[in-house]
Scaffold this motif. Structure first.
Motif, PDB file in Angstrom:
ATOM      1  N   VAL A   5       0.843  -1.003   0.034  1.00 51.34           N
ATOM      2  CA  VAL A   5       0.177   0.016  -0.151  1.00 51.34           C
ATOM      3  C   VAL A   5       0.894   1.377   0.061  1.00 51.34           C
ATOM      4  CG1 VAL A   5      -1.663   1.172   1.240  1.00 51.34           C
ATOM      5  CG2 VAL A   5      -1.891  -1.231   1.050  1.00 51.34           C
ATOM      6  N   ASN A   6       1.886   1.283   0.761  1.00 54.84           N
ATOM      7  CA  ASN A   6       2.918   2.504   0.921  1.00 54.84           C
ATOM      8  C   ASN A   6       3.428   2.616  -0.567  1.00 54.84           C
ATOM      9  OD1 ASN A   6       2.569   3.660   3.258  1.00 54.84           O
ATOM     10  ND2 ASN A   6       3.679   2.232   4.360  1.00 54.84           N
ATOM     11  N   LEU A   7       3.928   1.445  -1.071  1.00 57.73           N
ATOM     12  CA  LEU A   7       4.528   1.383  -2.368  1.00 57.73           C
ATOM     13  C   LEU A   7       3.312   1.916  -3.391  1.00 57.73           C
ATOM     14  CD1 LEU A   7       6.513  -1.654  -2.118  1.00 57.73           C
ATOM     15  CD2 LEU A   7       7.743   0.227  -2.240  1.00 57.73           C
ATOM     16  N   GLY A   8       2.365   1.660  -3.218  1.00 62.38           N
ATOM     17  CA  GLY A   8       1.282   2.100  -4.400  1.00 62.38           C
ATOM     18  C   GLY A   8       1.137   3.675  -4.206  1.00 62.38           C
ATOM     19  N   LEU A   9       1.279   4.117  -3.083  1.00 59.95           N
ATOM     20  CA  LEU A   9       1.038   5.648  -2.734  1.00 59.95           C
ATOM     21  C   LEU A   9       2.215   6.400  -2.965  1.00 59.95           C
ATOM     22  CD1 LEU A   9      -1.205   5.435   0.423  1.00 59.95           C
ATOM     23  CD2 LEU A   9      -2.236   5.907  -1.939  1.00 59.95           C
ATOM     24  N   TYR A  10       3.305   6.036  -2.728  1.00 54.45           N
ATOM     25  CA  TYR A  10       4.380   6.780  -2.466  1.00 54.45           C
ATOM     26  C   TYR A  10       5.707   6.183  -3.403  1.00 54.45           C
ATOM     27  CZ  TYR A  10       1.820   8.146   1.723  1.00 54.45           C
ATOM     28  OH  TYR A  10       0.943   8.490   2.568  1.00 54.45           O
ATOM     29  N   GLY A  11       5.360   4.919  -4.011  1.00 53.08           N
ATOM     30  CA  GLY A  11       6.677   4.220  -4.638  1.00 53.08           C
ATOM     31  C   GLY A  11       7.645   4.172  -3.325  1.00 53.08           C
ATOM     32  N   PRO A  12       9.063   4.118  -3.765  1.00 59.89           N
ATOM     33  CA  PRO A  12       9.894   3.911  -2.703  1.00 59.89           C
ATOM     34  C   PRO A  12      10.588   4.923  -2.049  1.00 59.89           C
ATOM     35  CG  PRO A  12      11.052   4.052  -5.082  1.00 59.89           C
ATOM     36  CD  PRO A  12       9.516   4.367  -5.070  1.00 59.89           C
ATOM     37  N   GLN A  13       9.366   6.270  -1.985  1.00 59.06           N
ATOM     38  CA  GLN A  13       9.762   7.397  -1.262  1.00 59.06           C
ATOM     39  C   GLN A  13       9.348   7.419  -0.030  1.00 59.06           C
ATOM     40  OE1 GLN A  13      12.149   9.239  -2.711  1.00 59.06           O
ATOM     41  NE2 GLN A  13      12.187   7.626  -4.311  1.00 59.06           N
ATOM     42  N   PHE A  14       9.250   6.278   0.711  1.00 58.84           N
ATOM     43  CA  PHE A  14       8.979   6.432   2.227  1.00 58.84           C
ATOM     44  C   PHE A  14       9.957   5.620   3.212  1.00 58.84           C
ATOM     45  CE2 PHE A  14       7.239   2.661   0.775  1.00 58.84           C
ATOM     46  CZ  PHE A  14       7.401   1.616   1.988  1.00 58.84           C
ATOM     47  N   SER A  15      10.127   6.246   4.365  1.00 54.34           N
ATOM     48  CA  SER A  15      11.109   5.472   5.353  1.00 54.34           C
ATOM     49  C   SER A  15      10.103   4.612   6.367  1.00 54.34           C
ATOM     50  CB  SER A  15      11.886   6.563   6.101  1.00 54.34           C
ATOM     51  OG  SER A  15      11.075   7.378   6.809  1.00 54.34           O
ATOM     52  N   LEU A  16      10.829   3.786   6.914  1.00 56.95           N
ATOM     53  CA  LEU A  16       9.984   2.711   7.554  1.00 56.95           C
ATOM     54  C   LEU A  16      10.901   2.492   9.055  1.00 56.95           C
ATOM     55  CD1 LEU A  16       7.871   0.686   7.703  1.00 56.95           C
ATOM     56  CD2 LEU A  16       9.189  -0.821   6.206  1.00 56.95           C
ATOM     57  N   LEU A  17      10.402   2.583  10.003  1.00 57.78           N
ATOM     58  CA  LEU A  17      10.771   2.166  11.477  1.00 57.78           C
ATOM     59  C   LEU A  17       9.947   0.875  12.158  1.00 57.78           C
ATOM     60  CD1 LEU A  17      11.458   5.452  13.044  1.00 57.78           C
ATOM     61  CD2 LEU A  17      13.022   4.005  12.116  1.00 57.78           C
ATOM     62  N   GLN A  18      10.736   0.008  12.523  1.00 57.44           N
ATOM     63  CA  GLN A  18      10.221  -1.088  13.074  1.00 57.44           C
ATOM     64  C   GLN A  18       9.724  -0.909  14.449  1.00 57.44           C
ATOM     65  OE1 GLN A  18      12.308  -4.770  13.109  1.00 57.44           O
ATOM     66  NE2 GLN A  18      10.852  -5.919  14.657  1.00 57.44           N
ATOM     67  N   VAL A  19       8.603  -1.022  14.802  1.00 58.60           N
ATOM     68  CA  VAL A  19       8.208  -1.029  16.331  1.00 58.60           C
ATOM     69  C   VAL A  19       8.497  -2.336  17.108  1.00 58.60           C
ATOM     70  CG1 VAL A  19       6.488  -0.572  18.167  1.00 58.60           C
ATOM     71  CG2 VAL A  19       6.467   0.587  15.902  1.00 58.60           C
ATOM     72  N   ALA A  20       9.591  -2.451  17.988  1.00 54.31           N
ATOM     73  CA  ALA A  20      10.062  -3.689  18.687  1.00 54.31           C
ATOM     74  C   ALA A  20       9.660  -3.355  20.056  1.00 54.31           C
ATOM     75  CB  ALA A  20      11.486  -3.866  18.351  1.00 54.31           C
ATOM     76  N   PRO A  21       9.110  -4.608  20.744  1.00 55.18           N
ATOM     77  CA  PRO A  21       9.102  -4.650  22.165  1.00 55.18           C
ATOM     78  C   PRO A  21      10.465  -4.346  23.015  1.00 55.18           C
ATOM     79  CG  PRO A  21       8.518  -6.622  21.256  1.00 55.18           C
ATOM     80  CD  PRO A  21       9.043  -5.808  20.096  1.00 55.18           C
ATOM     81  N   CYS A  22      10.423  -3.756  24.082  1.00 53.42           N
ATOM     82  CA  CYS A  22      11.518  -3.511  24.786  1.00 53.42           C
ATOM     83  C   CYS A  22      11.254  -3.443  26.207  1.00 53.42           C
ATOM     84  CB  CYS A  22      12.468  -2.467  24.342  1.00 53.42           C
ATOM     85  SG  CYS A  22      11.719  -0.677  24.534  1.00 53.42           S
ATOM     86  N   SER A  23      12.347  -3.371  27.181  1.00 53.94           N
ATOM     87  CA  SER A  23      12.077  -3.357  28.321  1.00 53.94           C
ATOM     88  C   SER A  23      12.170  -1.608  28.732  1.00 53.94           C
ATOM     89  CB  SER A  23      13.128  -4.035  29.244  1.00 53.94           C
ATOM     90  OG  SER A  23      14.515  -3.244  28.935  1.00 53.94           O
ATOM     91  N   PRO A  24      11.991  -1.154  30.146  1.00 56.40           N
ATOM     92  CA  PRO A  24      12.066   0.101  30.349  1.00 56.40           C
ATOM     93  C   PRO A  24      13.308   0.765  30.561  1.00 56.40           C
ATOM     94  CG  PRO A  24      10.592  -1.047  31.948  1.00 56.40           C
ATOM     95  CD  PRO A  24      11.310  -2.091  30.913  1.00 56.40           C
ATOM     96  N   ASN A  25      14.299  -0.051  30.640  1.00 57.76           N
ATOM     97  CA  ASN A  25      15.642   0.112  30.501  1.00 57.76           C
ATOM     98  C   ASN A  25      16.085   0.256  28.947  1.00 57.76           C
ATOM     99  OD1 ASN A  25      18.434   0.377  30.314  1.00 57.76           O
ATOM    100  ND2 ASN A  25      19.025  -1.280  32.154  1.00 57.76           N
ATOM    101  N   PRO A  26      16.293   1.657  28.334  1.00 61.96           N
ATOM    102  CA  PRO A  26      16.662   1.621  26.941  1.00 61.96           C
ATOM    103  C   PRO A  26      17.805   0.825  26.626  1.00 61.96           C
ATOM    104  CG  PRO A  26      17.117   3.747  28.287  1.00 61.96           C
ATOM    105  CD  PRO A  26      16.551   2.782  29.086  1.00 61.96           C
ATOM    106  N   THR A  27      18.936   0.220  27.488  1.00 63.58           N
ATOM    107  CA  THR A  27      20.021  -0.538  27.118  1.00 63.58           C
ATOM    108  C   THR A  27      19.825  -1.971  27.091  1.00 63.58           C
ATOM    109  OG1 THR A  27      20.667  -0.560  29.378  1.00 63.58           O
ATOM    110  CG2 THR A  27      21.566   1.231  27.890  1.00 63.58           C
ATOM    111  N   GLU A  28      18.392  -2.380  27.379  1.00 64.60           N
ATOM    112  CA  GLU A  28      17.916  -3.743  27.578  1.00 64.60           C
ATOM    113  C   GLU A  28      16.795  -4.127  26.797  1.00 64.60           C
ATOM    114  OE1 GLU A  28      15.884  -6.520  31.167  1.00 64.60           O
ATOM    115  OE2 GLU A  28      17.508  -4.852  31.802  1.00 64.60           O
TER     116      GLU A  28
END
Length: 147
Positions: free
Chosen positions: A114-137
């Motif tokens: 859908v993003n490719l259909g709307l924007y072609g390759p002109q979009f950036s993508l970030l994965q939402v990953a589960p993590c702990s409250p400690n940013p280094t863990e």
């Protein structure tokens, strides 16, 4: 649609309801799978119109969140837009007891039809990953990949 933006009538008709939802809500969330149905993901559409990265999450990453990964992505997108849309790689957020980190994602960009259909390759993508409250863990991180 792999080389979009889409211009053929069938693709434009397919994208019409998504464009309408983006106009109403400011974004949409799409559930999708890779071509061999091995990895299910959901991703945002429409944040690119605001100059922001789109977000993607694996369906298995947030099974304990109400309405799973699509529900989490909706909540996150609303929260980020309400805060003015300032977010990027490495940012960590908490809501409803779930901590998430935004990490770079390029492997599944080709699956975001859908993003490719709307924007072609002109979009950036970030994965939402589960993590702990400690940013280094990191906790229970499941990268979006075919392995």
């Amino acid at each position: 649609m792999l080389f979009g933006p889409a211009s053929d009538p069938a693709s434009l008709e397919f994208l019409r309801p998504i464009r309408e939802l983006i106009c109403q809500e400011g974004y949409a969330v799409v559930n999708d799978t890779d071509s061999e149905h091995r990895q299910e993901v959901c991703y945002s559409v429409g944040l690119t119109d605001k100059g922001l990265p789109e977000l993607i999450a694996g369906m298995e990453d947030f099974t304990e969140f109400p309405q799973g990964s699509p529900g989490m992505l909706h909540h996150l997108a609303r929260m980020l837009l309400a805060r003015g849309g300032s977010y990027g790689e490495g940012d960590i957020f908490e809501f409803h007891g779930q901590w998430v980190r935004l990490v770079p994602e390029t492997l599944y960009k080709a699956q975001c039809d859908v993003n490719l259909g709307l924007y072609g390759p002109q979009f950036s993508l970030l994965q939402v990953a589960p993590c702990s409250p400690n940013p280094t863990e990191r906790k229970k991180v499941q990268p979006v990949c075919l392995n």
